[in-house]
Write a protein that holds these residues in place. Structure first.
Motif, PDB file in Angstrom:
ATOM      1  N   GLU A  69       0.828  -1.210   0.000  1.00 47.25           N
ATOM      2  CA  GLU A  69       0.000   0.000   0.000  1.00 47.25           C
ATOM      3  C   GLU A  69       0.861   1.257   0.000  1.00 47.25           C
ATOM      4  O   GLU A  69       0.544   2.233  -0.674  1.00 47.25           O
ATOM      5  N   GLN A  70       1.955   1.230   0.721  1.00 45.52           N
ATOM      6  CA  GLN A  70       2.859   2.380   0.729  1.00 45.52           C
ATOM      7  C   GLN A  70       3.471   2.594  -0.656  1.00 45.52           C
ATOM      8  O   GLN A  70       3.608   3.732  -1.108  1.00 45.52           O
ATOM      9  N   LEU A  71       3.811   1.502  -1.338  1.00 45.55           N
ATOM     10  CA  LEU A  71       4.378   1.622  -2.684  1.00 45.55           C
ATOM     11  C   LEU A  71       3.346   2.177  -3.672  1.00 45.55           C
ATOM     12  O   LEU A  71       3.683   2.977  -4.558  1.00 45.55           O
ATOM     13  N   ILE A  72       2.088   1.782  -3.507  1.00 48.24           N
ATOM     14  CA  ILE A  72       1.026   2.318  -4.367  1.00 48.24           C
ATOM     15  C   ILE A  72       0.895   3.824  -4.156  1.00 48.24           C
ATOM     16  O   ILE A  72       0.839   4.595  -5.118  1.00 48.24           O
ATOM     17  N   VAL A  73       0.860   4.243  -2.903  1.00 40.09           N
ATOM     18  CA  VAL A  73       0.745   5.675  -2.603  1.00 40.09           C
ATOM     19  C   VAL A  73       1.950   6.427  -3.154  1.00 40.09           C
ATOM     20  O   VAL A  73       1.806   7.487  -3.771  1.00 40.09           O
ATOM     21  N   GLN A  74       3.140   5.871  -2.963  1.00 38.72           N
ATOM     22  CA  GLN A  74       4.355   6.516  -3.488  1.00 38.72           C
ATOM     23  C   GLN A  74       4.248   6.731  -4.989  1.00 38.72           C
ATOM     24  O   GLN A  74       4.568   7.802  -5.503  1.00 38.72           O
ATOM     25  N   HIS A  75       3.810   5.691  -5.706  1.00 37.76           N
ATOM     26  CA  HIS A  75       3.711   5.802  -7.154  1.00 37.76           C
ATOM     27  C   HIS A  75       2.673   6.843  -7.565  1.00 37.76           C
ATOM     28  O   HIS A  75       2.914   7.649  -8.470  1.00 37.76           O
ATOM     29  N   LEU A  76       1.522   6.848  -6.890  1.00 38.26           N
ATOM     30  CA  LEU A  76       0.494   7.831  -7.225  1.00 38.26           C
ATOM     31  C   LEU A  76       0.930   9.248  -6.871  1.00 38.26           C
ATOM     32  O   LEU A  76       0.557  10.199  -7.553  1.00 38.26           O
ATOM     33  N   LEU A  77       1.716   9.401  -5.828  1.00 41.52           N
ATOM     34  CA  LEU A  77       2.260  10.726  -5.510  1.00 41.52           C
ATOM     35  C   LEU A  77       3.223  11.188  -6.594  1.00 41.52           C
ATOM     36  O   LEU A  77       3.293  12.370  -6.916  1.00 41.52           O
ATOM     37  N   LEU A  78       3.946  10.240  -7.169  1.00 39.57           N
ATOM     38  CA  LEU A  78       4.936  10.562  -8.190  1.00 39.57           C
ATOM     39  C   LEU A  78       4.290  10.901  -9.532  1.00 39.57           C
ATOM     40  O   LEU A  78       4.645  11.899 -10.166  1.00 39.57           O
ATOM     41  N   VAL A  79       3.330  10.080  -9.978  1.00 43.05           N
ATOM     42  CA  VAL A  79       2.777  10.254 -11.327  1.00 43.05           C
ATOM     43  C   VAL A  79       1.376  10.863 -11.356  1.00 43.05           C
ATOM     44  O   VAL A  79       0.873  11.173 -12.419  1.00 43.05           O
ATOM     45  N   GLU A  80       0.739  11.008 -10.221  1.00 39.34           N
ATOM     46  CA  GLU A  80      -0.594  11.594 -10.051  1.00 39.34           C
ATOM     47  C   GLU A  80      -1.738  10.712 -10.534  1.00 39.34           C
ATOM     48  O   GLU A  80      -2.793  10.695  -9.933  1.00 39.34           O
ATOM     49  N   VAL A 101      11.747   4.640   1.550  1.00 43.79           N
ATOM     50  CA  VAL A 101      11.901   3.216   1.225  1.00 43.79           C
ATOM     51  C   VAL A 101      11.063   2.417   2.217  1.00 43.79           C
ATOM     52  O   VAL A 101      11.505   2.160   3.333  1.00 43.79           O
ATOM     53  N   PRO A 102       9.844   2.027   1.830  1.00 46.80           N
ATOM     54  CA  PRO A 102       8.998   1.263   2.750  1.00 46.80           C
ATOM     55  C   PRO A 102       9.606  -0.102   3.068  1.00 46.80           C
ATOM     56  O   PRO A 102      10.032  -0.827   2.175  1.00 46.80           O
ATOM     57  N   ARG A 103       9.667  -0.426   4.351  1.00 43.76           N
ATOM     58  CA  ARG A 103      10.228  -1.712   4.773  1.00 43.76           C
ATOM     59  C   ARG A 103       9.289  -2.484   5.699  1.00 43.76           C
ATOM     60  O   ARG A 103       9.455  -3.670   5.881  1.00 43.76           O
ATOM     61  N   SER A 104       8.364  -1.761   6.340  1.00 46.41           N
ATOM     62  CA  SER A 104       7.450  -2.425   7.266  1.00 46.41           C
ATOM     63  C   SER A 104       6.133  -1.661   7.327  1.00 46.41           C
ATOM     64  O   SER A 104       6.026  -0.543   6.809  1.00 46.41           O
ATOM     65  N   ARG A 105       5.160  -2.257   7.962  1.00 46.25           N
ATOM     66  CA  ARG A 105       3.856  -1.608   8.132  1.00 46.25           C
ATOM     67  C   ARG A 105       3.997  -0.300   8.900  1.00 46.25           C
ATOM     68  O   ARG A 105       4.862  -0.189   9.769  1.00 46.25           O
ATOM     69  N   ILE A 106       3.161   0.649   8.577  1.00 40.86           N
ATOM     70  CA  ILE A 106       3.100   1.871   9.369  1.00 40.86           C
ATOM     71  C   ILE A 106       1.655   2.096   9.782  1.00 40.86           C
ATOM     72  O   ILE A 106       0.719   1.632   9.133  1.00 40.86           O
ATOM     73  N   GLN A 107       1.486   2.796  10.867  1.00 41.21           N
ATOM     74  CA  GLN A 107       0.172   3.127  11.378  1.00 41.21           C
ATOM     75  C   GLN A 107       0.102   4.637  11.539  1.00 41.21           C
ATOM     76  O   GLN A 107       1.025   5.240  12.093  1.00 41.21           O
ATOM     77  N   THR A 108      -0.975   5.247  11.043  1.00 37.37           N
ATOM     78  CA  THR A 108      -1.084   6.703  11.106  1.00 37.37           C
ATOM     79  C   THR A 108      -2.551   7.103  11.228  1.00 37.37           C
ATOM     80  O   THR A 108      -3.444   6.285  11.104  1.00 37.37           O
ATOM     81  N   TRP A 109      -2.753   8.374  11.477  1.00 40.54           N
ATOM     82  CA  TRP A 109      -4.088   8.955  11.558  1.00 40.54           C
ATOM     83  C   TRP A 109      -4.302   9.879  10.392  1.00 40.54           C
ATOM     84  O   TRP A 109      -3.403  10.617  10.016  1.00 40.54           O
ATOM     85  N   LEU A 110      -5.484   9.855   9.817  1.00 41.39           N
ATOM     86  CA  LEU A 110      -5.858  10.790   8.751  1.00 41.39           C
ATOM     87  C   LEU A 110      -7.049  11.595   9.197  1.00 41.39           C
ATOM     88  O   LEU A 110      -7.922  11.144   9.839  1.00 41.39           O
TER      89      LEU A 110
END
Length: 119
Positions: free
Chosen positions: A31-42, A110-119
């Motif tokens: 999921e982090q890689l998907i977000v990274q890619h969408l941030l990069l290419v929109e 560089v995503p390596r593990s799960r992260i937890q955050t608030w939106l």
């Protein structure tokens, strides 16, 4: 209902809309890689997202990407955009919503593990 009560009701509704209750979200590496890619290419197609994930995470698969996109839609982090004029397989693309763009601050380089955050 008085004007003051209506105004109070409207202000409460407006506040809820502008500052919704924060949600806790946990993002795995795919999921982090998907977000990274969408941030990069929109904007990216499903195939583009699968390719972007597999470059960094060869053990991932299409099913993981598909499930991640469904999960993102349920949290309203991405939008689907339909392009009926394009060839099959490229007729749908994905973009980040305003809430999805807020993930920019928490996604590591560089995503390596799960992260937890608030939106």
């Amino acid at each position: 209902m008085t004007i003051g009560e209506r105004l109070t009701t409207l202000l409460v509704a407006l506040k809820r809309r502008l500052r919704p209750e924060p949600i806790e979200i946990e993002l795995d590496v795919v999921e982090q890689l998907i977000v990274q890619h969408l941030l990069l290419v929109e904007q990216a197609t499903f195939g583009d997202l699968v390719d972007a994930v597999l470059v960094s995470r060869p053990t991932a698969n299409q099913q993981q990407v598909r499930l991640s996109l469904i999960r993102f839609e349920s949290f309203r982090l991405i939008n689907r955009i339909l392009h009926p004029e394009l060839e099959p397989g490229k007729q749908m693309s994905f973009t980040l919503t305003a809430d999805g763009l807020r993930l920019r601050a928490v996604i590591p380089a560089v995503p390596r593990s799960r992260i937890q955050t608030w939106l």
